[in-house]
Design an enzyme around this catalytic site. Structure first.
Site, PDB file in Angstrom:
ATOM      1  N   SER A  62       2.447  -2.732  -5.172  1.00 59.66           N
ATOM      2  CA  SER A  62       1.222  -2.288  -4.497  1.00 59.66           C
ATOM      3  C   SER A  62       0.393  -1.283  -5.286  1.00 59.66           C
ATOM      4  O   SER A  62      -0.698  -0.916  -4.832  1.00 59.66           O
ATOM      5  CB  SER A  62       1.571  -1.692  -3.128  1.00 59.66           C
ATOM      6  OG  SER A  62       1.855  -2.719  -2.202  1.00 59.66           O
ATOM      7  N   LYS A  65      -3.256  -2.073  -5.832  1.00 53.48           N
ATOM      8  CA  LYS A  65      -4.337  -1.731  -4.902  1.00 53.48           C
ATOM      9  C   LYS A  65      -5.213  -0.591  -5.415  1.00 53.48           C
ATOM     10  O   LYS A  65      -6.343  -0.422  -4.938  1.00 53.48           O
ATOM     11  CB  LYS A  65      -3.739  -1.406  -3.532  1.00 53.48           C
ATOM     12  CG  LYS A  65      -3.138  -2.645  -2.868  1.00 53.48           C
ATOM     13  CD  LYS A  65      -2.217  -2.302  -1.724  1.00 53.48           C
ATOM     14  CE  LYS A  65      -1.588  -3.595  -1.167  1.00 53.48           C
ATOM     15  NZ  LYS A  65      -0.440  -3.350  -0.302  1.00 53.48           N
ATOM     16  N   SER A 117      -1.300   0.708   2.778  1.00 49.38           N
ATOM     17  CA  SER A 117      -0.915  -0.386   1.882  1.00 49.38           C
ATOM     18  C   SER A 117      -1.086  -1.758   2.529  1.00 49.38           C
ATOM     19  O   SER A 117      -0.265  -2.661   2.326  1.00 49.38           O
ATOM     20  CB  SER A 117       0.541  -0.203   1.415  1.00 49.38           C
ATOM     21  OG  SER A 117       0.764  -0.876   0.196  1.00 49.38           O
TER      22      SER A 117
END
Length: 388
Positions: A62, A65, A117
């Site tokens: 993640s 991102k 997230s």
């Protein structure tokens, strides 16, 4: 454990002149990091303070991102309304539980993606900006290479779910984070600890997953962070800090345990705080190489070790900031200062130089004198005759 020499270009604040910065690091001190790869950068100058396997290709999970967020902020209208697709709703993993057809402002989706997230929010953002995840992947990779300047990253999706063709490095992620932190909208969201979420099907209080930012694992001066985990990447973490004298960015990849990535991050920040400080180079400073002068285009902030620094300039004007052991921390391209050529003024002309010939001038002058003398004699003679 072998450290890498790092060479890279970074773009500075959009409101300031562009600086080509190259940095590399190879410290004498080995940190006992448990993460497989790590990079510690000065957030403001981009100097590399520490690196471990920093150019090794790895899966970011993640932390992807971070790139999706700054790309969306740069390319999109934060007030625009995003209509959520069925594809976004179907995403696995952590979500903000969007509903198909739900309409959400772009900035709110970026907040849900970074703070909680949300994988569904990431896909909704990608489809809104570029029409599809495939087109988004094509465009963000070009953006990362041409705008931010990373070379070892390829993203196949906006959220970091595992894909063999979705990879980056600790150094690239640190560079991307540094670029993003210069944007005030990103910096605000990246440092948000909690946010009230009012969605169509989910009303809740969102809390950051980053335990140092959240305060569960206290560390002074934490300004932002993002966590990541998928089976293939293991634990990943990106963190920023401001210790009052130095702002730093740390990225650690592939930790076996969640605790390890936080311990490693704290160790990196401790190292940076203990060993480095800022200094300045003024616009008027001149660096000489042979018979050439090089100058910075404007006042520069540099990073140097606390026990001293050596400044060296090569024949092309590349300034290297080194420690006493000769290890390069930072490199800055200076500008060649062209010497001022003094123009010789034409010699003042005199009667002698303006005459076509000295001989002619001499003869002419003598003739005038002779005529004047004759005139005087003639006048005197006439006067003498009258007196008679």
């Amino acid at each position: 454990m072998k450290k890498l020499l790092i060479l890279f270009f970074v773009i500075y604040l959009s409101s300031t002149p562009k600086i080509d910065v190259l940095a590399q690091s190879s410290q004498d001190q080995e940190l006992q990091l448990k993460s497989e790869a790590a990079a510690l950068l000065d957030t403001e100058t981009n100097a590399v303070l520490y690196a471990k396997n920093a150019d090794q290709r790895m899966y970011p999970a993640s932390l992807t991102k971070i790139a999706t967020a700054i790309y969306a902020i740069d390319k999109g209208d934060l007030d625009s309304i995003v209509q959520v697709s069925a594809n976004a709703v179907r995403q696995d993993g952590t979500r903000v539980y969007l509903e198909e057809g739900e309409q959400v402002p772009l900035k709110k989706l970026i907040q849900g993606m970074l703070i909680n997230s949300g994988n569904d929010a990431a896909v909704a953002i990608a489809e809104h900006i570029d029409g599809s995840v495939e087109k988004f992947s094509e465009n963000i990779n070009q953006y990362l290479q041409t705008v931010i300047g990373v070379k070892n990253t390829h993203f196949a999706n906006p959220n970091g779910l595992f894909d063999e063709n979705h990879y980056t490095t600790a150094m690239d992620l640190a560079i991307i984070t540094n670029y993003a932190m210069k944007n005030p909208v990103f910096a605000e969201i990246f440092g948000t600890k909690e946010l009230q979420w009012q969605g169509q099907s989910w009303q809740t209080q969102l809390y950051t997953h980053h335990l140092m930012l959240k305060g569960e694992l206290p560390y002074p001066g934490i300004t932002g962070g993002k966590t990541g985990y998928v089976t293939e990447s293991k634990q990943t973490l990106a963190t920023t800090v401001d210790n009052g004298n130095l702002k730093m960015t740390a990225v650690v990849l592939k930790s076996d345990l969640k605790k390890d990535k936080y311990d490693d991050t704290a160790m990196l920040f401790d190292y940076g705080t203990a060993h480095f400080q800022h200094a300045s180079i003024k616009q008027g400073d001149i660096f000489k190489v042979d018979d050439k002068d090089f100058v910075p285009d404007h006042d520069l902030m540099i990073t140097e070790e606390k026990d001293g620094a050596v400044k060296k300039v090569d024949e092309n004007g590349l300034l290297s900031i080194e420690n006493k052991s000769g290890q390069v921390l930072q490199q800055v391209q200076l500008t060649y200062k062209k010497p001022i050529v003094k123009k010789e003024l034409p010699k003042k002309q005199t009667k002698e130089s303006s005459s076509s010939s000295p001989l002619v001038y001499s003869a002419g002058g003598f003739g005038l004198i002779l005529i004047a003398f004759i005139a005087i004699l003639f006048g005197a003679g006439r006067k003498f005759n009258r007196n008679l």
